[in-house]
Design an enzyme around this catalytic site. Structure first.
Site, PDB file in Angstrom:
ATOM      1  N   CYS A 130       6.867  -0.532   6.618  1.00 17.47           N
ATOM      2  CA  CYS A 130       6.346   0.646   5.926  1.00 17.47           C
ATOM      3  C   CYS A 130       7.435   1.190   5.014  1.00 17.47           C
ATOM      4  O   CYS A 130       8.610   1.234   5.400  1.00 17.47           O
ATOM      5  CB  CYS A 130       5.958   1.707   6.954  1.00 17.47           C
ATOM      6  SG  CYS A 130       5.325   3.227   6.242  1.00 17.47           S
ATOM      7  N   LEU A 131       7.045   1.605   3.813  1.00 19.09           N
ATOM      8  CA  LEU A 131       8.025   2.152   2.869  1.00 19.09           C
ATOM      9  C   LEU A 131       8.641   3.452   3.368  1.00 19.09           C
ATOM     10  O   LEU A 131       9.684   3.872   2.878  1.00 19.09           O
ATOM     11  CB  LEU A 131       7.375   2.362   1.496  1.00 19.09           C
ATOM     12  CG  LEU A 131       6.922   1.079   0.787  1.00 19.09           C
ATOM     13  CD1 LEU A 131       6.175   1.424  -0.491  1.00 19.09           C
ATOM     14  CD2 LEU A 131       8.100   0.168   0.492  1.00 19.09           C
ATOM     15  N   GLY A 185       0.851  -1.186   0.000  1.00 18.95           N
ATOM     16  CA  GLY A 185       0.000   0.000   0.000  1.00 18.95           C
ATOM     17  C   GLY A 185       0.882   1.228   0.000  1.00 18.95           C
ATOM     18  O   GLY A 185       2.061   1.150   0.343  1.00 18.95           O
ATOM     19  N   GLN A 189       2.657   9.961   1.476  1.00 20.56           N
ATOM     20  CA  GLN A 189       4.016   9.406   1.458  1.00 20.56           C
ATOM     21  C   GLN A 189       4.809   9.851   0.233  1.00 20.56           C
ATOM     22  O   GLN A 189       6.031   9.645   0.183  1.00 20.56           O
ATOM     23  CB  GLN A 189       3.984   7.876   1.516  1.00 20.56           C
ATOM     24  CG  GLN A 189       3.499   7.330   2.861  1.00 20.56           C
ATOM     25  CD  GLN A 189       3.445   5.819   2.830  1.00 20.56           C
ATOM     26  OE1 GLN A 189       2.453   5.241   2.411  1.00 20.56           O
ATOM     27  NE2 GLN A 189       4.508   5.167   3.266  1.00 20.56           N
ATOM     28  N   HIS A 196      -1.870   6.652   7.788  1.00 17.69           N
ATOM     29  CA  HIS A 196      -0.985   7.647   7.152  1.00 17.69           C
ATOM     30  C   HIS A 196      -1.735   8.952   6.873  1.00 17.69           C
ATOM     31  O   HIS A 196      -1.152  10.033   6.964  1.00 17.69           O
ATOM     32  CB  HIS A 196      -0.430   7.106   5.825  1.00 17.69           C
ATOM     33  CG  HIS A 196       0.758   6.207   5.980  1.00 17.69           C
ATOM     34  ND1 HIS A 196       1.924   6.609   6.581  1.00 17.69           N
ATOM     35  CD2 HIS A 196       0.972   4.928   5.585  1.00 17.69           C
ATOM     36  CE1 HIS A 196       2.809   5.614   6.553  1.00 17.69           C
ATOM     37  NE2 HIS A 196       2.256   4.581   5.962  1.00 17.69           N
ATOM     38  N   HIS A 207      -3.431   0.429   8.281  1.00 16.60           N
ATOM     39  CA  HIS A 207      -2.094   1.014   8.162  1.00 16.60           C
ATOM     40  C   HIS A 207      -2.112   2.203   7.203  1.00 16.60           C
ATOM     41  O   HIS A 207      -1.564   3.275   7.519  1.00 16.60           O
ATOM     42  CB  HIS A 207      -1.112  -0.062   7.680  1.00 16.60           C
ATOM     43  CG  HIS A 207       0.281   0.437   7.458  1.00 16.60           C
ATOM     44  ND1 HIS A 207       1.357   0.019   8.216  1.00 16.60           N
ATOM     45  CD2 HIS A 207       0.790   1.325   6.551  1.00 16.60           C
ATOM     46  CE1 HIS A 207       2.451   0.641   7.794  1.00 16.60           C
ATOM     47  NE2 HIS A 207       2.143   1.428   6.783  1.00 16.60           N
ATOM     48  N   GLU A 208      -2.757   2.030   6.047  1.00 13.75           N
ATOM     49  CA  GLU A 208      -2.756   3.110   5.042  1.00 13.75           C
ATOM     50  C   GLU A 208      -3.582   4.304   5.501  1.00 13.75           C
ATOM     51  O   GLU A 208      -3.170   5.457   5.314  1.00 13.75           O
ATOM     52  CB  GLU A 208      -3.263   2.589   3.694  1.00 13.75           C
ATOM     53  CG  GLU A 208      -2.357   1.548   3.051  1.00 13.75           C
ATOM     54  CD  GLU A 208      -0.890   1.948   3.023  1.00 13.75           C
ATOM     55  OE1 GLU A 208      -0.577   3.129   2.804  1.00 13.75           O
ATOM     56  OE2 GLU A 208      -0.046   1.066   3.246  1.00 13.75           O
TER      57      GLU A 208
HETATM   58 NI    NI Z   1       3.211   2.762   5.587  1.00 17.05          NI
END
Ligand code: NI
Length: 191
Positions: A102-103, A49, A54, A148, A144-145
């Site tokens: 997480c990226l 995701g 981000q 953000h 999670h997304e």
């Molecule tokens: Ni993340």
């Protein structure tokens, strides 16, 4: 389409509350381009995701997709989903332990509590309503997304810091027990 730079933890953009997108704005070439770029950037980074915030665009849009993901081989597939202005509501009290990465947080994983069943209300990229209940690991990815979009990162939700692990140490020491636990969950709730 373009691959964009992914903001890393510590950059203030990740701590903002992303703003809602109006229907007119959603239809605009700029936002449609942004959505394409979020998808391409997510694919390039092997993410499950990615939220627009981000890639330094603090609007309430995120992409989710799981398809033979090398970062998360135990995750069942999720078709490409774009959520615009999503609102999540837990269904019931049940939670599970999810080992997340997480990226925006390089080389770190940690254990987070997530709701097993979540009601999702959102719009897709064309403005059509999404109204469904998601379960299990899929519900974890959605939570999670959407975190953000509220300026939250999974590390904020790690209640036991001793669960923090690099990706290599996760593979060596934590993955077998975690995969056993989530496989039971997936078998029970279907995702
Ligand atoms: Ni993340």
């Amino acid at each position: 389409m373009a691959i964009r730079k992914i903001a890393q933890i510590g950059h203030p953009v990740l701590r903002q509350r992303a703003r809602e997108v109006s229907p007119d704005e959603l239809a605009s070439p700029a936002i449609q381009q942004l959505i394409d770029d979020v998808i391409e950037t997510m694919h390039d980074a092997d993410g499950a995701g990615l939220a627009a915030i981000q890639v330094y665009e603090p609007v309430r849009i995120c992409a989710i997709e799981v398809r033979n993901n090398p970062r998360y081989p135990y995750k069942p597939p999720i078709p490409l989903t774009i959520l615009v202005n999503p609102v999540l509501t837990p269904v019931g009290d049940e939670q599970f332990d999810n080992y997340e990465g997480c990226l925006s947080v390089p080389n770190l994983r940690g254990m987070v509590k997530r709701h097993v069943h979540v009601h999702v209300k959102a719009f897709d990229r064309h403005g059509a309503p999404i109204d469904e209940v998601v379960h299990g690991l899929k519900a974890g990815t959605f939570q999670h997304e959407v975190d953000h979009l509220d300026g939250k990162i999974f590390v904020d939700r790690v209640t036991d810091p001793s669960t923090f692990a690099t990706w290599t140490e996760f593979e060596r020491h934590h993955k077998p027990a975690f995969v056993e636990q989530v496989t039971k969950l997936v078998t029970r709730v279907g995702s």
